[in-house]
Design a protein around this motif. Sequence first.
Motif, PDB file in Angstrom:
ATOM      1  N   ALA A  60     -15.351 -11.857 -24.385  1.00 43.34           N
ATOM      2  CA  ALA A  60     -14.389 -12.247 -24.367  1.00 43.34           C
ATOM      3  C   ALA A  60     -14.929 -13.852 -25.016  1.00 43.34           C
ATOM      4  N   ALA A  61     -14.906 -14.184 -24.613  1.00 44.05           N
ATOM      5  CA  ALA A  61     -15.734 -15.804 -24.803  1.00 44.05           C
ATOM      6  C   ALA A  61     -16.574 -15.655 -26.031  1.00 44.05           C
ATOM      7  N   VAL A  62     -17.733 -14.858 -26.240  1.00 45.98           N
ATOM      8  CA  VAL A  62     -18.181 -14.973 -27.109  1.00 45.98           C
ATOM      9  C   VAL A  62     -17.734 -14.769 -28.231  1.00 45.98           C
ATOM     10  N   LYS A  63     -16.724 -13.666 -28.026  1.00 50.64           N
ATOM     11  CA  LYS A  63     -16.105 -12.687 -29.105  1.00 50.64           C
ATOM     12  C   LYS A  63     -14.970 -13.816 -30.120  1.00 50.64           C
ATOM     13  N   LYS A  64     -14.603 -14.616 -28.971  1.00 52.90           N
ATOM     14  CA  LYS A  64     -13.236 -15.667 -29.870  1.00 52.90           C
ATOM     15  C   LYS A  64     -13.860 -16.973 -30.561  1.00 52.90           C
ATOM     16  N   ALA A  65     -15.540 -17.480 -29.842  1.00 57.12           N
ATOM     17  CA  ALA A  65     -15.977 -17.682 -30.847  1.00 57.12           C
ATOM     18  C   ALA A  65     -16.883 -17.423 -32.103  1.00 57.12           C
ATOM     19  N   LEU A  66     -16.660 -16.205 -31.743  1.00 59.77           N
ATOM     20  CA  LEU A  66     -17.742 -15.728 -33.305  1.00 59.77           C
ATOM     21  C   LEU A  66     -16.365 -15.766 -34.103  1.00 59.77           C
ATOM     22  N   ALA A  67     -15.664 -15.002 -33.941  1.00 52.76           N
ATOM     23  CA  ALA A  67     -14.148 -15.131 -35.403  1.00 52.76           C
ATOM     24  C   ALA A  67     -14.200 -16.976 -35.516  1.00 52.76           C
ATOM     25  N   GLN A  68     -14.182 -18.365 -34.994  1.00 55.45           N
ATOM     26  CA  GLN A  68     -14.469 -19.313 -35.299  1.00 55.45           C
ATOM     27  C   GLN A  68     -15.370 -19.939 -35.878  1.00 55.45           C
ATOM     28  N   ALA A  69     -16.753 -19.193 -35.593  1.00 55.67           N
ATOM     29  CA  ALA A  69     -17.895 -19.938 -36.017  1.00 55.67           C
ATOM     30  C   ALA A  69     -18.273 -18.996 -37.789  1.00 55.67           C
ATOM     31  N   LEU A  70     -17.146 -17.813 -37.884  1.00 55.91           N
ATOM     32  CA  LEU A  70     -17.247 -17.305 -38.651  1.00 55.91           C
ATOM     33  C   LEU A  70     -16.519 -17.719 -39.802  1.00 55.91           C
ATOM     34  N   VAL A  71     -15.577 -18.746 -39.728  1.00 57.78           N
ATOM     35  CA  VAL A  71     -14.690 -19.252 -40.781  1.00 57.78           C
ATOM     36  C   VAL A  71     -15.589 -20.583 -41.667  1.00 57.78           C
ATOM     37  N   SER A  72     -16.867 -21.419 -41.113  1.00 59.34           N
ATOM     38  CA  SER A  72     -17.465 -22.379 -41.855  1.00 59.34           C
ATOM     39  C   SER A  72     -18.906 -21.309 -42.167  1.00 59.34           C
ATOM     40  N   PHE A  73     -18.881 -20.053 -41.496  1.00 57.36           N
ATOM     41  CA  PHE A  73     -20.387 -19.583 -41.461  1.00 57.36           C
ATOM     42  C   PHE A  73     -20.174 -17.610 -42.398  1.00 57.36           C
ATOM     43  N   TYR A  74     -19.030 -18.216 -42.685  1.00 55.12           N
ATOM     44  CA  TYR A  74     -17.976 -16.997 -43.685  1.00 55.12           C
ATOM     45  C   TYR A  74     -19.406 -15.466 -44.286  1.00 55.12           C
ATOM     46  N   PRO A  75     -20.282 -16.164 -45.005  1.00 53.22           N
ATOM     47  CA  PRO A  75     -20.880 -15.226 -45.861  1.00 53.22           C
ATOM     48  C   PRO A  75     -21.149 -14.485 -44.407  1.00 53.22           C
ATOM     49  N   PHE A  76     -21.284 -15.096 -43.386  1.00 56.78           N
ATOM     50  CA  PHE A  76     -21.773 -13.392 -42.264  1.00 56.78           C
ATOM     51  C   PHE A  76     -20.623 -12.650 -42.105  1.00 56.78           C
ATOM     52  N   ALA A  77     -20.046 -12.139 -42.773  1.00 58.67           N
ATOM     53  CA  ALA A  77     -18.532 -11.565 -42.835  1.00 58.67           C
ATOM     54  C   ALA A  77     -18.135 -11.024 -43.583  1.00 58.67           C
ATOM     55  N   GLY A  78     -18.677 -10.699 -44.831  1.00 57.79           N
ATOM     56  CA  GLY A  78     -18.975 -10.503 -45.848  1.00 57.79           C
ATOM     57  C   GLY A  78     -19.947  -9.124 -45.934  1.00 57.79           C
ATOM     58  N   GLU A  79     -20.259  -9.024 -47.047  1.00 62.86           N
ATOM     59  CA  GLU A  79     -20.441  -7.306 -47.516  1.00 62.86           C
ATOM     60  C   GLU A  79     -21.336  -8.011 -48.623  1.00 62.86           C
ATOM     61  N   VAL A  80     -22.190  -6.961 -48.577  1.00 62.93           N
ATOM     62  CA  VAL A  80     -23.778  -7.189 -49.604  1.00 62.93           C
ATOM     63  C   VAL A  80     -23.406  -6.209 -50.854  1.00 62.93           C
ATOM     64  N   VAL A  81     -22.977  -6.587 -51.855  1.00 60.43           N
ATOM     65  CA  VAL A  81     -22.678  -5.001 -53.037  1.00 60.43           C
ATOM     66  C   VAL A  81     -23.358  -5.515 -53.838  1.00 60.43           C
ATOM     67  N   GLN A  82     -24.089  -4.506 -55.080  1.00 59.74           N
ATOM     68  CA  GLN A  82     -24.408  -4.962 -56.449  1.00 59.74           C
ATOM     69  C   GLN A  82     -23.630  -5.347 -57.783  1.00 59.74           C
ATOM     70  N   ASN A  83     -24.179  -6.081 -58.899  1.00 61.54           N
ATOM     71  CA  ASN A  83     -23.150  -6.369 -59.867  1.00 61.54           C
ATOM     72  C   ASN A  83     -23.862  -5.665 -60.944  1.00 61.54           C
ATOM     73  N   ARG A  84     -23.244  -5.562 -62.147  1.00 62.29           N
ATOM     74  CA  ARG A  84     -23.647  -4.390 -63.458  1.00 62.29           C
ATOM     75  C   ARG A  84     -24.831  -4.990 -63.698  1.00 62.29           C
TER      76      ARG A  84
END
Length: 471
Positions: free
Chosen positions: A70-94
Amino acid sequence: MGSCGFLVNVKRSEVVAAASAQEHWLPMSNLDLLLPPLDVGVFFCYKKNNDTTSIPEKNLMTTPTESMVAAVKKALAQALVSFYPFAGEVVQNRLGEPELLCNNRGVDFLDAFADIELKDLDLYHPDTSIHGNFVPFKKQGVLSIQVTELKCGGLVIGCTFDHRVADAHSANMFFTAWAEIAQAKGTATYTAPSLRRSMLNPRRPTTYDAAIDDLYVLLSSLPPPKEPKASDDRLLSRIYYIEGKEIGQLQSMASYNGCRRTKLESFSAFLWKTIAEGSCAQIKKVNLGIVVDGRKRLKGRDNEEKKFSMQNYFGNVLSIPYAEASVCDLKEMNLEGVADMIHACIEGANKEDHFLGLIDWVEEHRPQPAAAAVYFKNSEDEEAIVISSGLRFPVAQMNFGWGMPDFGSYHFHWGGQTGYVMPMPSVSREGDWIVYMNLLKKHLDIVESKSAHVFRPLNPAYLKMNKGCWM
């Protein structure tokens, strides 16, 4: 899951998103575009925690392990606020190029249990013990995480991330921030990432040294891949430890007349020469690539850019120059001479002009995909390995509130034909190295037969795992 005499049962699978986020697009830099879609793994092993009072936010209604997860998971949600690219997706452009959609899709998070004790985990053979068991396969998104409780009460935290989004320096920033947040110290002191892509913008007009044409290739210029033969050698992973005294000895052998080579240069020279000396008669050349981080060289080109330190930059700031030599020459040269070649290779790329030129080279060839030339054979009688320094790997800082890990390693399982080697600091004995190798089987056989006094298989005795659960 389970392919090594034990079973891994996933108890819960969910997606952890950033605690807060705003959707936007983040372009890949030109240096990101040089990375193929490779996934990189990393894992940290913890012995059983007997001091339950040290576990963050311990709940009397939960077990110590449940509170840790639970502690690891809660800290992950907070860390992703600054490191938000890790919470995104890689997609292709045109144009068919990858881009990062920062949509807070979240991180796939697995809570698992394995019916094995840490002392019985075969870390020397990570392909069968770690890969897919404790380091998860990434299905979607940029980052996947698995927290696995072991039968003895120990814990393994494994992560897999998309190399196109982050290099090891960037991932290390995230790992240390994540752990620090979990400790609930109050005021966070971790380094906030910079996503200022203008730091890596091409120049106008573009210009680059012609040598880059030899270091990087357009994928469209390569011949079609051949069908692999059943007898072809394949890459296998091993983890070794090297004692500090052996590293010091290699450095002494590679240095001369007041010219002191670095430990990494000396180690790389020894490994390169060892593989060449054991190569069969059909192999005429062995190339050696060295991963160079350009953060210390890129300073920004105007006053506004110079306000931002590249040390905080999140993304890829890498170049992979390589040295080439015949097997015959490598056999005849002493370690000093081999180290000289490696030093010259690194120095040629360890300059601001090199990285600015590489950025411009990519700009001139976009949207054609390109990659480091060392990963591709020019002929059947040559082979190559790539060495990347993991000596800044922050394993000792991965304390989520119940103590530092007893072991940690990267896990680069990419399945090509070019070997990959990463030395990292040992937490078992100061000055020692942990060395992750993903090499052709014949190269591993050479290393173990010719240099067993240097490369020692990782074992429970070294990690003090022979009694109970790493006690």
